[in-house]
Design a protein around this motif. Structure first.
Motif, mmCIF file in Angstrom:
data_model
loop_
_atom_site.group_PDB
_atom_site.id
_atom_site.type_symbol
_atom_site.label_atom_id
_atom_site.label_comp_id
_atom_site.label_asym_id
_atom_site.label_seq_id
_atom_site.Cartn_x
_atom_site.Cartn_y
_atom_site.Cartn_z
ATOM 1 N N TRP A 9 15.688 -41.987 61.085
ATOM 2 C CA TRP A 9 16.605 -43.131 61.150
ATOM 3 C C TRP A 9 16.563 -44.049 59.933
ATOM 4 N N PRO A 10 15.409 -44.377 59.362
ATOM 5 C CA PRO A 10 15.432 -45.241 58.173
ATOM 6 C C PRO A 10 16.161 -44.617 56.981
ATOM 7 N N GLU A 11 16.191 -43.282 56.910
ATOM 8 C CA GLU A 11 16.855 -42.605 55.800
ATOM 9 C C GLU A 11 18.339 -42.354 56.029
ATOM 10 N N CYS A 12 18.757 -42.218 57.269
ATOM 11 C CA CYS A 12 20.144 -41.871 57.584
ATOM 12 C C CYS A 12 21.097 -42.989 57.146
ATOM 13 N N ARG A 13 22.224 -42.593 56.559
ATOM 14 C CA ARG A 13 23.240 -43.561 56.123
ATOM 15 C C ARG A 13 24.601 -43.288 56.763
ATOM 16 N N ASP A 29 27.871 -41.909 66.917
ATOM 17 C CA ASP A 29 28.032 -43.158 67.655
ATOM 18 C C ASP A 29 29.165 -43.967 67.010
ATOM 19 N N PRO A 30 29.521 -45.125 67.541
ATOM 20 C CA PRO A 30 30.644 -45.897 66.998
ATOM 21 C C PRO A 30 30.483 -46.300 65.519
ATOM 22 N N TRP A 31 29.264 -46.304 65.017
ATOM 23 C CA TRP A 31 29.012 -46.683 63.628
ATOM 24 C C TRP A 31 28.853 -45.474 62.722
ATOM 25 N N GLY A 32 28.979 -44.267 63.286
ATOM 26 C CA GLY A 32 28.892 -43.044 62.500
ATOM 27 C C GLY A 32 27.522 -42.410 62.436
#
Length: 65
Positions: A9-13, A29-32
């Motif tokens: 999660w810290p790396e995912c953009r 999710d709604p934010w991609g």
């Protein structure tokens, strides 16, 4: 043999490439950001490996035997 796709999660953009390459088990999710909804079965293993290689942030990995 149980395998799953894990997200760092810290790396995912939230680029969404994993969903494009593996829509069978990756929803957005709604934010991609990716939501992994299933195991990496034998028939999905090649696509899962492609998604891991394609992640621009190296935020995906396959774990399990």
């Amino acid at each position: 043999m149980s395998r799953e796709l894990r997200v760092d999660w810290p790396e995912c953009r939230a680029r969404g490439l994993c969903h494009e390459l593996l829509p069978e088990i990756v929803q957005l999710d709604p934010w991609g950001y990716p939501l992994v909804t299933g195991e990496v079965t034998e028939d999905l293993l090649a696509d899962a490996r492609a998604a891991v290689r394609a992640c621009p942030r190296l935020a995906l990995r396959i774990v399990g035997s």
